[in-house]
Structures are given as C-alpha cells and as structure tokens.
Design a protein around this motif. Structure first.
Motif, PDB file in Angstrom:
ATOM      1  N   ILE A  11       0.821  -1.280  -0.018  1.00 14.60           N
ATOM      2  CA  ILE A  11      -0.008   0.041  -0.041  1.00 14.60           C
ATOM      3  C   ILE A  11       0.887   1.547   0.132  1.00 14.60           C
ATOM      4  CG2 ILE A  11      -1.489   1.304   1.173  1.00 14.60           C
ATOM      5  CD1 ILE A  11      -2.945  -1.407   2.444  1.00 14.60           C
ATOM      6  N   SER A  12       1.997   1.088   0.963  1.00 14.36           N
ATOM      7  CA  SER A  12       2.758   2.477   0.970  1.00 14.36           C
ATOM      8  C   SER A  12       4.365   1.986   1.251  1.00 14.36           C
ATOM      9  CB  SER A  12       2.304   3.369   2.069  1.00 14.36           C
ATOM     10  OG  SER A  12       3.200   4.356   2.472  1.00 14.36           O
ATOM     11  N   PRO A  13       4.893   2.068   0.240  1.00 17.17           N
ATOM     12  CA  PRO A  13       6.304   1.654   0.188  1.00 17.17           C
ATOM     13  C   PRO A  13       7.148   2.561   1.069  1.00 17.17           C
ATOM     14  CG  PRO A  13       5.706   1.518  -2.013  1.00 17.17           C
ATOM     15  CD  PRO A  13       4.595   2.140  -1.208  1.00 17.17           C
ATOM     16  N   GLN A  14       6.838   3.986   1.219  1.00 23.93           N
ATOM     17  CA  GLN A  14       7.355   4.623   2.106  1.00 23.93           C
ATOM     18  C   GLN A  14       7.291   4.498   3.723  1.00 23.93           C
ATOM     19  OE1 GLN A  14       6.384   8.667   0.932  1.00 23.93           O
ATOM     20  NE2 GLN A  14       7.612   8.693  -0.949  1.00 23.93           N
ATOM     21  N   THR A  15       5.933   4.333   3.939  1.00 25.00           N
ATOM     22  CA  THR A  15       5.610   4.085   5.475  1.00 25.00           C
ATOM     23  C   THR A  15       6.665   2.588   5.745  1.00 25.00           C
ATOM     24  OG1 THR A  15       3.608   4.780   5.273  1.00 25.00           O
ATOM     25  CG2 THR A  15       4.037   3.320   7.013  1.00 25.00           C
ATOM     26  N   ALA A  16       6.587   1.478   4.766  1.00 22.66           N
ATOM     27  CA  ALA A  16       7.208   0.442   5.245  1.00 22.66           C
ATOM     28  C   ALA A  16       8.707   0.604   5.343  1.00 22.66           C
ATOM     29  CB  ALA A  16       7.152  -0.625   3.814  1.00 22.66           C
ATOM     30  N   LEU A  17       9.383   1.478   4.456  1.00 21.73           N
ATOM     31  CA  LEU A  17      10.854   1.813   4.860  1.00 21.73           C
ATOM     32  C   LEU A  17      11.135   2.359   5.978  1.00 21.73           C
ATOM     33  CD1 LEU A  17      13.659   1.879   3.303  1.00 21.73           C
ATOM     34  CD2 LEU A  17      12.844   4.143   2.483  1.00 21.73           C
ATOM     35  N   LYS A  18      10.307   3.214   6.367  1.00 22.54           N
ATOM     36  CA  LYS A  18      10.571   3.984   7.769  1.00 22.54           C
ATOM     37  C   LYS A  18      10.395   2.900   8.872  1.00 22.54           C
ATOM     38  CE  LYS A  18       8.782   8.634   6.579  1.00 22.54           C
ATOM     39  NZ  LYS A  18       7.679   9.488   6.709  1.00 22.54           N
ATOM     40  N   ARG A  19       9.228   1.991   8.615  1.00 21.10           N
ATOM     41  CA  ARG A  19       9.147   1.079   9.780  1.00 21.10           C
ATOM     42  C   ARG A  19      10.384   0.232   9.934  1.00 21.10           C
ATOM     43  NH1 ARG A  19       4.418  -0.903  11.548  1.00 21.10           N
ATOM     44  NH2 ARG A  19       4.879  -3.272  11.180  1.00 21.10           N
ATOM     45  N   GLU A  20      10.939  -0.262   8.704  1.00 17.36           N
ATOM     46  CA  GLU A  20      12.113  -0.952   8.520  1.00 17.36           C
ATOM     47  C   GLU A  20      13.492  -0.097   9.334  1.00 17.36           C
ATOM     48  OE1 GLU A  20      14.590  -4.358   8.102  1.00 17.36           O
ATOM     49  OE2 GLU A  20      12.278  -4.257   7.859  1.00 17.36           O
ATOM     50  N   ARG A  21      13.531   1.132   9.131  1.00 17.58           N
ATOM     51  CA  ARG A  21      14.600   1.762   9.696  1.00 17.58           C
ATOM     52  C   ARG A  21      14.566   1.961  11.116  1.00 17.58           C
ATOM     53  NH1 ARG A  21      14.885   6.984   5.270  1.00 17.58           N
ATOM     54  NH2 ARG A  21      15.880   5.976   3.672  1.00 17.58           N
ATOM     55  N   ALA A  22      13.520   1.895  11.487  1.00 16.13           N
ATOM     56  CA  ALA A  22      13.057   2.135  13.099  1.00 16.13           C
ATOM     57  C   ALA A  22      13.413   0.868  13.671  1.00 16.13           C
ATOM     58  CB  ALA A  22      11.585   2.560  13.123  1.00 16.13           C
ATOM     59  N   ARG A  23      13.134  -0.230  12.976  1.00 12.20           N
ATOM     60  CA  ARG A  23      13.271  -1.489  13.694  1.00 12.20           C
ATOM     61  C   ARG A  23      14.771  -2.090  13.642  1.00 12.20           C
ATOM     62  NH1 ARG A  23      10.878  -4.347  10.019  1.00 12.20           N
ATOM     63  NH2 ARG A  23       8.850  -4.695  10.937  1.00 12.20           N
ATOM     64  N   ALA A  24      15.589  -1.361  12.643  1.00  8.77           N
ATOM     65  CA  ALA A  24      16.871  -1.498  12.636  1.00  8.77           C
ATOM     66  C   ALA A  24      17.511  -0.719  13.786  1.00  8.77           C
ATOM     67  CB  ALA A  24      17.668  -1.115  11.362  1.00  8.77           C
ATOM     68  N   ALA A  25      17.110   0.647  13.988  1.00 10.97           N
ATOM     69  CA  ALA A  25      17.509   1.424  15.017  1.00 10.97           C
ATOM     70  C   ALA A  25      17.435   0.692  16.488  1.00 10.97           C
ATOM     71  CB  ALA A  25      17.041   2.941  14.933  1.00 10.97           C
ATOM     72  N   THR A  26      16.108   0.261  16.524  1.00 12.29           N
ATOM     73  CA  THR A  26      15.930  -0.217  17.942  1.00 12.29           C
ATOM     74  C   THR A  26      17.002  -1.463  18.063  1.00 12.29           C
ATOM     75  OG1 THR A  26      13.525   0.260  17.668  1.00 12.29           O
ATOM     76  CG2 THR A  26      14.059  -1.369  19.032  1.00 12.29           C
ATOM     77  N   HIS A  27      17.044  -2.213  17.025  1.00 10.26           N
ATOM     78  CA  HIS A  27      18.045  -3.413  17.068  1.00 10.26           C
ATOM     79  C   HIS A  27      19.615  -3.036  17.603  1.00 10.26           C
ATOM     80  CE1 HIS A  27      19.640  -7.197  16.331  1.00 10.26           C
ATOM     81  NE2 HIS A  27      20.592  -6.858  15.793  1.00 10.26           N
ATOM     82  N   MET A  28      20.080  -1.978  16.869  1.00 13.84           N
ATOM     83  CA  MET A  28      21.151  -1.285  17.220  1.00 13.84           C
ATOM     84  C   MET A  28      21.317  -0.810  18.737  1.00 13.84           C
ATOM     85  SD  MET A  28      22.092   0.697  13.874  1.00 13.84           S
ATOM     86  CE  MET A  28      23.733   1.261  14.496  1.00 13.84           C
ATOM     87  N   ILE A  29      20.045  -0.276  19.375  1.00 14.17           N
ATOM     88  CA  ILE A  29      20.340   0.431  20.543  1.00 14.17           C
ATOM     89  C   ILE A  29      20.282  -0.797  21.616  1.00 14.17           C
ATOM     90  CG2 ILE A  29      18.834   1.562  22.337  1.00 14.17           C
ATOM     91  CD1 ILE A  29      17.765   3.484  19.930  1.00 14.17           C
ATOM     92  N   ARG A  30      19.514  -1.747  21.230  1.00 13.36           N
ATOM     93  CA  ARG A  30      19.484  -2.875  22.522  1.00 13.36           C
ATOM     94  C   ARG A  30      20.879  -3.545  22.405  1.00 13.36           C
ATOM     95  NH1 ARG A  30      13.896  -5.753  20.523  1.00 13.36           N
ATOM     96  NH2 ARG A  30      12.560  -4.250  21.835  1.00 13.36           N
ATOM     97  N   ASN A  31      21.547  -3.745  21.088  1.00 15.04           N
ATOM     98  CA  ASN A  31      22.909  -4.351  21.022  1.00 15.04           C
ATOM     99  C   ASN A  31      23.836  -3.497  21.923  1.00 15.04           C
ATOM    100  OD1 ASN A  31      22.071  -6.663  19.563  1.00 15.04           O
ATOM    101  ND2 ASN A  31      22.467  -5.644  17.669  1.00 15.04           N
ATOM    102  N   PHE A  32      23.630  -2.241  21.851  1.00 12.92           N
ATOM    103  CA  PHE A  32      24.296  -1.091  22.430  1.00 12.92           C
ATOM    104  C   PHE A  32      24.391  -1.319  23.786  1.00 12.92           C
ATOM    105  CE2 PHE A  32      25.406   3.079  24.350  1.00 12.92           C
ATOM    106  CZ  PHE A  32      26.639   2.955  24.003  1.00 12.92           C
ATOM    107  N   ILE A  33      22.979  -1.206  24.212  1.00 13.43           N
ATOM    108  CA  ILE A  33      22.980  -1.378  25.719  1.00 13.43           C
ATOM    109  C   ILE A  33      23.524  -2.632  26.498  1.00 13.43           C
ATOM    110  CG2 ILE A  33      21.049  -1.251  27.353  1.00 13.43           C
ATOM    111  CD1 ILE A  33      19.439   0.665  25.861  1.00 13.43           C
TER     112      ILE A  33
END
Length: 522
Positions: A11-33
């Motif tokens: 439906i919205s490729p741009q929204t899907a891209l933002k969700r993927e970036r947010a998921r990757a950022a969350t994963h990086m933060i968890r690995n850092f903590i």
C-alpha cells in the motif's frame, strides 16, 4: 517480513521503509545497551544495581562544598576514636619521625667542582642550615624548630586535607643571622571572603578571576593567590572583625612561593585536599560507638548494685550507700545510681528490671579486628601496623611493613617536594645573598641555581623485625652492586654513612692509643 509488513509495503512503500529503519535502529540500541559494562557495573536492569543512582559532578561540587563538614568530623575522630588516632600518628611517626634531615647533593660536575670540593661545600651548607633549622626562631610563632614544624604540617595535612605555610621575614639578629620565618596555618583559615562578587553562583575576585574555596584561579586554571582570614570562620571568639588578606602564590620578581600548599590530589583540577580519614569516617565512628557501648556494658556488668523493695515509706533500713554525697551525680530522690557495692532503696510499688543482652559480646574482638583490616586497607596501613599487633609469622609481618612503607615513602617524597625542598631553596638564596655561603652564579642562571640546591631528605628507617637477616641481605646487595653503603645505612638505621666513617676512624685511632698506653704500662 510478516504478512502485515507485506501489506504495508504494497500500500505505502515509504511507510514500510520507515518501519524497517525504526526496527533496525531499535536493534542497534539494544545491542549497544547490552554490551560491555552495561551488563556489569553500568547495568540498569539488575536488581542489585537498580537503586544505585550515583552522580558525580565537578571536583568543586563533590569535594569543596563538603570540606567543612569533613574537616570537623575528621578532627572529632582524631580526638575520640583510637583507630583514627593510630592511623594519623602512624603516618606521622613513619613519614617524619624526628624530622626529615637535609643531605646536600649538589651537581658538582655541572658546577665545575671536584668531588672533594663538593663534599666540603655540602658539609658547610648542612652545618649552616642547622643554625636556622634547629632554632625556634625559624617559626614565626617561636614555638617549634623546623623539624617540629614538619610533623605539625604533616599532621595538619592528613587531618584537614591540606595545610599551608606562609613565607615571612623578620630582622636578623646576632643570635639568628637569617630573616626567613615559617608560619603554619590550618586549612579553615584559607576561605572565600564574604564581600566578593557572586555572579550566577560563581564567586569572582575584583579582577575577574574565580575564587574556589579561598583559592583564586585565572582563566587558564592556574593558582594566582590565596585568601587568608584573620580568624577561624567557625570560631565564636570574635576578638577581631573578620578580614581576609590576599596572598599571591608566587613572587613576581623572584618566582619564589609566598605560601606553600601541601595537599594530595585525587582528581584533575582539584584545588583543595580531602582529609585522609574521609573514606572511612562512617566506619570509624560506628566502630567507636560500638566499642563505647561494649565498654559501658562491661562496666555495668561489673557493678554489684543492690535494690531493696519496701512496702511503705516509713521503713528504716540501716544500710547506706557507699557513694559519698559529694560524689553522687544525681541528688534527686527519684534517681538511682549504679556502682560497685551501691545500695538503693526503692519506693513502694517500684521495681527494677535490668535487660540482659548477653554483653559484653564474645565476638567483640574478632569483629573489631575484621573491621580494622577493612579500614587499614582503605588507608594503606596494614592491620598489624594500625593496631600495633604483630602476632603473625615473620614473613607476614615483614610483608605488612614493606607494603606500608611504600605508602610512607610516597607521602614522604611528596612532603619533601612540597614543604622541605622549597623552604631549603628559599633559605639557601638568603644565605648566598647575605654572604654566609658562597655559590657563584646562583642568581645568574636558573640551571646553576638548581645545581646548588640539589638535596635529599632522609627520615626514619622502616625498622627490622629480624635485624640479623636484614643486615645480611644488605651486605649481599652491596657485594653484588645492587645498592650502596650509603643507601643501606639510610634505609636500615636512618644514619649518615659519611659521618659514620669519620666517627669510626676517630674511634679506631682512640682505640689504638689506648692499646699502646696499656702496652707501655705493662
């Protein structure tokens, strides 16, 4: 990707891209903590550390703002806690003892002198220095000689966190050819004046420099001056109106210090020292309270006090108290005293119930010893030395003394560098200026001046548990070239090898004469 992600992407490729970036950022933060110290000392998830909210600020906020209370408590412990007294006096006795003695060590090669000429100059300088150092006229209050000032300055440093020595001058006399005088002042008197400019919480001098707890620093963080109050800020003896004197740290023309500041830094950009007992103040106070409670319990247990119950007020009992009236603490009829052989007559309806907490505790000695080890470790004083109890083996006791001696030598070096050596250099400059000591080029070149000012400061030796073993080890070090006779003499006995040789030579000559006299008489 799950079914929801696929639908959003369709439906919205741009929204899907933002969700993927947010998921990757969350994963990086968890690995850092969850890496490194975040799972140990810096963990915020472990229950054992969740309530530990440690916040450290600047040295001024962490140290200076707490210094007044730390000093008062440190002094109180010195006057009331046996272990605190032992810690401070053990340092004083081993670091200073009877005083650090001057051993002149000029750079004779740089000065173009022979070894014999250097030895003669050094002996003369030491002899001349003793005229000043061994007299109470070196003290502006005329109470202590230089060696007694040393132990007072060191004790003040340890007890209060820092100590100050003002450099003053008086007129020379026939019995004291030098005008140099030392005036020791305690840390309290170096304080921020009341009538200073305060801008957004920052105290500033009239010239714009900051003032931190009585010390003026410039924009580069350099110490410029000290503010000295004419009385103790907390004193109730208001004989004079409070007034502060600004003393510049160094002379503008000579570069010589006008005031000596003795302290031990524990943080960068720290301008005031912390009392030696500060890390163990609570432990020392608690153990002192515990000891007092056990002592009181032991005294009460040792009393034999009789309480007599009566049914009416008219009963006359022919027994009197062994405590004379003039020695009784309470004369109130409703009060009763405990004492050896004391007899108290109770009123009708009164009874005495004495709690029996099984005191004194049988674990008192072991508990105090364990806590003394804990306190000694923090103060770099082994338990054996802190309590003056050497009950372990020779190896263990010697290891304890050697470990303590590392800390003593370190503080002796600091004290000699901050107190003894600067005073000696100022004295030597006066001696050369007055013509009592010849030192060519002393005022012409700083390198030449430093060569003339070379010195060592020797103090009490560590002492030996087994003198025979210590001497044998010293002999082997000398034979193998690992040490010198002079160094071993200083460390074993605190003596002077050069003076020992002169005295031995004299004694041998006297012995030979005596033996010849005996042969003639025969």
């Amino acid at each position: 990707m799950n079914i929801v992600d696929k639908i959003i992407e369709y439906i919205s490729p741009q929204t899907a891209l933002k969700r993927e970036r947010a998921r990757a950022a969350t994963h990086m933060i968890r690995n850092f903590i969850n890496s490194g110290y975040s799972e140990s000392g810096a963990s915020r998830r472990k229950k054992s550390l969740a309530g530990w909210n440690a916040v450290s600020k600047s040295p001024y906020e962490d140290i200076d703002l707490n210094l007044d209370l730390l000093r008062q408590r440190s002094r109180d412990l010195y006057m009331s806690a046996p272990l605190a007294v032992s810690a401070l006096k053990t340092n004083r006795t081993n670091i200073i003892g009877a005083g650090l003695k001057l051993k002149s060590r000029i750079d004779f090669e740089y000065l173009g002198l022979t070894k014999e000429e250097a030895d003669e100059w050094e002996r003369n300088a030491e002899r001349e220095f003793e005229i000043w150092a061994n007299s109470v006229f070196c003290d502006s209050t005329r109470l202590n000689n230089f060696y007694e000032l040393q132990q007072l300055a060191l004790l003040s440093w340890l007890m209060n966190g820092d100590a100050f020595a003002l450099i003053k001058y008086d007129k020379p006399t026939s019995y004291m050819p030098y005008g140099l005088r030392i005036h020791l002042i305690e840390a309290d008197r170096v304080s921020t004046p009341d009538n200073v400019i305060v801008n957004q919480g920052i105290v500033k001098a009239a010239n714009g420099n900051k003032i931190l707890n009585g010390i003026e620093i410039d924009n580069n963080g350099c110490v410029v001056a000290y503010y000295i109050c004419n009385q103790y800020p907390n004193s109730t003896l208001l004989e004079f109106k409070k007034k502060w004197t600004r003393v510049e740290a160094f002379g503008e023309r000579t570069g010589n210090p006008n005031i000596l500041h003795i302290m031990e830094s524990e943080r960068c950009e720290q301008y005031r020292g912390v009392p030696y007992l500060a890390p163990v103040i609570e432990s020392l106070k608690q153990i002192t309270r515990y000891a007092e409670a056990e002592l009181t319990a032991a005294v009460i247990t040792g009393f034999f006090t009789v309480f007599i119950k009566t049914d009416n007020n008219t009963s006359e009992i022919p027994i009197t108290s062994p405590i004379p009236d003039e020695e009784q603490l309470e004369l109130d009829e409703s009060s009763y005293e405990l004492g050896a052989g004391t007899v108290n007559v109770l009123r009708p309806g009164e009874d005495v119930v004495i709690a029996d907490p099984k005191r004194p505790s049988s674990n008192f000695d072991s508990f105090v010893n364990a806590l003394a080890k804990y306190i000694g470790a923090a103060l770099e004083i082994p338990y054996e030395l802190l309590t003056k109890s050497f009950t372990a083996s020779y190896s263990a006791s010697r290891a304890a003394l050697l470990e303590a001696w590392k800390a003593f030598k370190m503080r002796r070096t600091w004290f000699a560098n901050d107190f003894c050596q600067p005073i000696y250099e100022i004295w030597l400059a006066e001696a050369v200026a007055r013509g009592r000591i010849s030192a060519p080029g002393f005022f012409n070149d700083i390198a030449i001046r430093k060569a003339w000012c070379g010195a060592e400061w020797t103090g009490p030796s560590p002492g030996q548990i087994d003198p025979v073993k210590e001497v044998e080890a010293a002999i082997k070090r000398i034979e193998q070239g690992l040490s010198t006779r002079e160094k071993e003499t200083t460390e074993l006995t605190g003596g002077d090898w050069d003076k020992n040789i002169i005295q031995i030579q004299r004694e041998n000559e006297l012995l030979k004469r005596a033996m010849k006299g005996d042969e003639k008489s025969e």
